[in-house]
Write an enzyme that holds these catalytic residues in place. Structure first.
Site, PDB file in Angstrom:
ATOM      1  N   LYS A 245       0.710  -1.363  -0.491  1.00 23.57           N
ATOM      2  CA  LYS A 245       0.051   0.236   0.147  1.00 23.57           C
ATOM      3  C   LYS A 245       0.925   0.839   0.376  1.00 23.57           C
ATOM      4  CE  LYS A 245      -4.190  -2.470   1.887  1.00 23.57           C
ATOM      5  NZ  LYS A 245      -5.070  -1.434   2.762  1.00 23.57           N
TER       6      LYS A 245
ATOM      7  N   ASP B 134     -15.461   1.048  10.197  1.00 23.06           N
ATOM      8  CA  ASP B 134     -15.944   0.461   8.360  1.00 23.06           C
ATOM      9  C   ASP B 134     -16.329  -1.596   8.009  1.00 23.06           C
ATOM     10  OD1 ASP B 134     -16.761   1.904   5.868  1.00 23.06           O
ATOM     11  OD2 ASP B 134     -14.674   1.688   5.468  1.00 23.06           O
TER      12      ASP B 134
END
Ligand SMILES: *[C@@H]1O[C@H](CO)[C@@H](O)[C@H](O)[C@H]1NC(C)=O
Ligand SMILES: *[C@@H]1O[C@H](CO)[C@@H](O)[C@H](O)[C@H]1NC(C)=O
Ligand SMILES: *[C@@H]1O[C@H](CO)[C@@H](O)[C@H](O)[C@H]1NC(C)=O
Ligand SMILES: *[C@@H]1O[C@H](CO)[C@@H](O)[C@H](O)[C@H]1NC(C)=O
Ligand SMILES: *[C@@H]1O[C@H](CO)[C@@H](O)[C@H](O)[C@H]1NC(C)=O
Length: 846
Positions: free
Chosen positions: A525, A621
């Site tokens: 990432k 989330d």
């Protein structure tokens, strides 16, 4: 008839086995430390024992901040409850012991009213050097004295008990006992319940006394017991009092032996019992049953005490003992075991948590034979909770933060983790105080907001903070974080961040599939270079992230911060998001068992975030795209992108609404207050996706169907949830398992957070649903095997099972035998004419 019996008795009496009850000297413990915490003068109990003040005892109390409180009135059940010591930071009692071996550790809690703290709300953990005794313990509205009693094998002369308050809370204690227990009390050998087998190694466990009962007799307080134990009557635990009768004789009827001495249990225990109610007046064949509320995630040892004081002659009483519905002792024949009436006997039975889905039950009942007297007895029962694989007696986490869910203690990650944090975990993780984030943190286009748990730390934790920016390699090596990658290495791993390697795109940068070293695949990432987030914060957050290690969280392998790059390297999850396996991608449908296992894994990950070592992290989330599957379909929770710590005591974080549409907690939406129960709500939506195989929000559907949560709950309330489940599940899902699962989802979706279960509760419901499913599948295959052997037909023998059908309630479904090759489940539907096919082979085994 009477003569041979008399002969037998004489014969036995002359044998050396029964020596006339040996006068056993009372046990005098080598270590006998009794502390009246916070007291100014010693307190003497009715049983004669004297509890010293901390100053008088030679033990060492280490604490930075503590408060002594006392109540003036004698309005407390015992003088040791007149005072307490309260800790607002970690505190340690260190004991110097004179003899290794098993010790009683007794902790007395009495939430006395005072002006300093509401002790009923104080939340804290208690651990020794080895064992977790209490995890996030709270007295709550209990106004009685609470005794927590443990039996621990102490092998080092130095023994300490740590009290660790939760953030913004306090710990307290009224009195402590650390007392040697006789070696003869614990034997290494027992019997495993299911399958019945001998069990050795009992002395390797730590124990907490969950229940100690004197069947059919009075309360025995510490002053009447040989070892200061308390035995309570069993009547409150009897399932049906009408089926049981108590019976007792004088205590001198009990004949101890040199093996079975009053140390094991006092005569008051063996001279009373609970037996079957008079069988002449009723159906003779029934069980006497007791039921106990226990933490079913632990294994237990049940010490069952028997003494035949009811029989008129030997060899007349035989009976069965069951635990959790399973045969524990078949045809118990006390006469042949003891050789004489009135001689005590006990048996230790190890009960595995796997047999405990419905709590703990104990039953005694007659043998089915028509011989002898129809009766069954039990004199005493001790229920001891066994420490789990990480030496915890409360909760799934060990002293060093490893989780019992990891299976083995010795994994590399766990060891590294312990080394990294052991230094202060030993002294209590709560010493660290994480500061709240600045209010504008979400506005920053920050890397951390993309994938990291958001935490800032104060400098007492990061010793080298001042030098962080300039000496990053020092910073990392000194804290032992994950592997450091050079930028060049990651360029090579991702073919210079080639767009063809992109496997995910986020608002803050891309995720690339990379290959490092020996071909290990990783997810890389890379933070957007335009990100405003500072490198210092990046480093702080890596530190936080590497603290989170759990089998069900995607783990961080390493990082790169060269040239102000902000790159994190994660383990690669080859099977991608859970959602892709539920709908939309035409992948092979997952079996119900697999879906349950994945849901359980994800629940474990979230449970760890909420309650684990880092404490109080809210994911914010939770959705099916943030639950990733590895090559073995093990679920791992990913993307703590919006995570934020939940300050303790305050119970919520005020914040602008974030998260994903369709998953949002309505309470959070209204009040903009975030709690861990917001994650529970979102997880409820995930469970519905798993069951119904459709998105949380589907705007293309008629209005009443757009929101999965609303739509499914309408069907659930009508009791017709089976009408809307994934057609692939029809015929293979056990209706009971589905019911349990749908109930769990419904509870998660409660309007108000307080009404929702914790992730821990959800977890147990899912585990239960899995057990129901497994029992169902097992039952079916046995049935099939039977039918198959009975049928000489060439074609697979069809077996009727109870189906769940989306269109009719009692539609027969025929299912061929399960074999290794591909098989189909065919639902025969008279009305629609559509046969339903579900591929299930090759899925259940994973
Ligand atoms: C304690 O609280 C629980 C639920 O919060 C309630 O059911 C129980 O009756 C309360 N007990 C006492 C003694 O107030
Ligand atoms: C306590 O543990 C030690 C080390 O495992 C063992 O050698 C000893 O036998 C145990 N003590 C008892 C009384 O079981
Ligand atoms: C407990 O001991 C006390 C004093 O030794 C005695 O008076 C009392 O009767 C005993 N109680 C029981 C239940 O044995
Ligand atoms: C007693 O309980 C066991 C286990 O639950 C059961 O198998 C047995 O049939 C019961 N016996 C009677 C007589 O009800
Ligand atoms: C209980 O069963 C599990 C799984 O079979 C096993 O790993 C564990 O060791 C058992 N516990 C005890 C105390 O035997």
């Amino acid at each position: 008839m009477a003569i041979p019996l008399l002969l037998l008795l004489l014969l036995l009496a002359s044998s050396s086995f029964i020596s006339a009850a040996p006068p056993t000297p009372p046990f005098s413990p080598q270590d006998n430390i009794l502390i009246d915490c916070g007291a100014k003068s010693p307190a003497t109990l009715p049983d004669g024992r004297s509890f010293k003040t901390e100053e008088q005892s030679t033990q060492f109390l280490k604490t930075n901040k503590d408060i002594q409180v006392s109540v003036p009135s004698a309005d407390v059940p015992s003088p040791i409850y007149l005072t307490a010591r309260i800790f607002t930071e970690q505190a340690t009692y260190a004991f110097q012991l004179t003899r290794p071996g098993f010790h009683w550790v007794r902790l007395h809690f009495f939430p006395l009213k005072n002006n300093e703290f509401d002790l009923q709300q104080a939340t804290f953990s208690v651990m020794t050097d080895k064992y977790v005794l209490l995890h996030n313990f709270k007295v709550n509205n209990n106004t009685n004295a609470i005794l927590k009693e443990y039996l621990l094998n102490v092998t080092e002369p130095k023994f300490s008990i740590n009290f660790i308050p939760m953030k913004n809370s306090a710990a307290f204690i009224n009195a402590i006992e650390v007392v040697s227990a006789p070696d003869s009390l614990i034997s290494d050998q027992g019997t495993a319940l299911f399958p019945v087998d001998s069990f050795s190694g009992l002395s390797d466990f730590g124990y907490q006394v969950a229940y100690r009962l004197n069947m059919g007799g009075p309360l025995i307080t510490s002053q009447n017991d040989t070892l200061g134990r308390t035995w309570i009557p069993d009547t409150d635990f009897l399932k049906d009092k009408n089926l049981a009768r108590s019976f007792s004789v004088a205590t001198n009827v009990v004949k101890y032996t040199d093996v079975l001495t009053p140390i094991i249990a006092p005569a008051t225990v063996y001279s009373s019992l609970t037996k079957m109610a008079d069988s002449k007046t009723m159906q003779p064949n029934f069980n006497v049953s007791w039921k106990f509320d226990v933490d079913t995630s632990f294994d237990y040892v049940l010490r069952m005490h028997f003494c035949d004081i009811v029989s008129k002659s030997l060899n007349d009483l035989y009976f069965n003992v069951y635990i959790n519905g399973k045969m524990a002792i078949s045809g118990l024949d006390l006469s042949s075991l003891t050789g004489e009436l009135g001689v005590p006997y006990y048996k230790d039975i190890v009960v595995n948590a796997s047999t405990m889905s419905g709590g703990l039950s104990v039953q005694i009942g007659p043998m089915n034979e028509k011989t002898g007297t129809v009766n069954a007895i039990l004199n005493g029962l001790e229920v001891l909770k066994m420490s789990n694989s990480v030496d915890s007696l409360d909760g799934e986490f060990g002293v060093d933060g490893t989780s019992a869910g990891l299976g083995t203690k010795g994994t590399v990650a766990a060891v590294g983790f312990a080394m990294m944090f052991g230094a202060f975990v030993g002294l209590g993780a709560m010493v660290i105080k994480w500061k709240r984030r600045p209010q504008d943190w979400q506005k920053r286009n920050s890397f951390s907001a993309w994938l990291l748990p958001i935490h800032a730390s104060d400098s007492s934790f990061m010793a080298s903070k001042n030098s962080v920016g300039s000496h990053k390699s020092n910073f990392y090596s000194s804290t032992g974080l994950g592997r450091y990658f050079s930028f060049a290495e990651l360029q090579e791993a991702t073919k210079n961040f080639d767009s063809s390697a992109i496997i995910g795109v986020g608002g803050f940068g891309n995720v690339y599939l990379g290959t490092i070293d020996d071909g290990t695949k990783v997810a890389v990432k890379r933070g957007n270079p335009q990100s405003e987030q500072g490198i210092t914060e990046f480093q702080t957050e890596i530190q936080m992230l590497s603290k989170l290690r759990h089998r069900h969280l995607v783990s961080l392998i390493g990082y790169c911060d060269e040239n102000d790059e902000m790159i994190l390297v994660y383990e690669y999850m080859s099977n991608g998001p859970f959602r892709d396996h539920l709908y939309g991608k035409n992948l092979q449908p997952l079996s119900w068992k697999q879906r349950l296992e994945i849901s359980i894994g994800a629940a474990r990950g979230l449970h760890y975030l909420h309650t684990g070592i880092a404490q109080g992290i809210i994911h914010r989330d939770v959705k099916t795209t943030n639950i990733l599957l590895d090559d073995a379909f093990v679920a791992k929770v990913a993307d703590f992108g919006l995570s934020k710590d939940a300050p303790m005591g305050q119970n919520h974080v005020s914040t602008a609404v974030k998260g994903s549409f369709g998953y949002l907690d309505p309470e959070y939406f209204r009040r903009q207050q975030l709690t861990d129960k917001s994650d529970v709500y979102s997880f409820g939506v995930v469970l519905l996706e798993v069951l119904c195989a459709r998105p949380a929000i589907n705007p293309q559907l008629p209005r009443e169907q757009v929101s999965l949560a609303e739509w499914a709950m309408q069907w659930k309330r009508k009791g017709l949830i089976e009408k809307i489940i994934d057609p692939h599940l029809v015929g293979t899902i056990n209706p009971e398992s589905m019911k349990k699962f749908a109930e769990a989802a419904e509870k998660c979706l409660a309007e108000y957070g307080v009404d929702r279960p914790t992730m821990g509760d959800v977890l147990w419901n899912l585990e239960y649903a899995l057990q129901l499913q497994e029992a169902f599948t097992q039952g079916k295959s046995e049935e099939e095997a039977k039918v198959q052997s009975a049928t000489v037909s060439a074609s697979p023998a069809p077996v009727a099972v109870t189906p769940i059908s989306p269109s009719s309630d009692h539609r027969p479904v025929f299912k061929p035998e399960e074999n290794k090759g591909p098989a189909e489940v065919q639902a025969i539907d008279d009305h629609s004419g559509t046969a339903m096919f579900a591929q299930f082979s090759g899925l259940s085994g994973r």
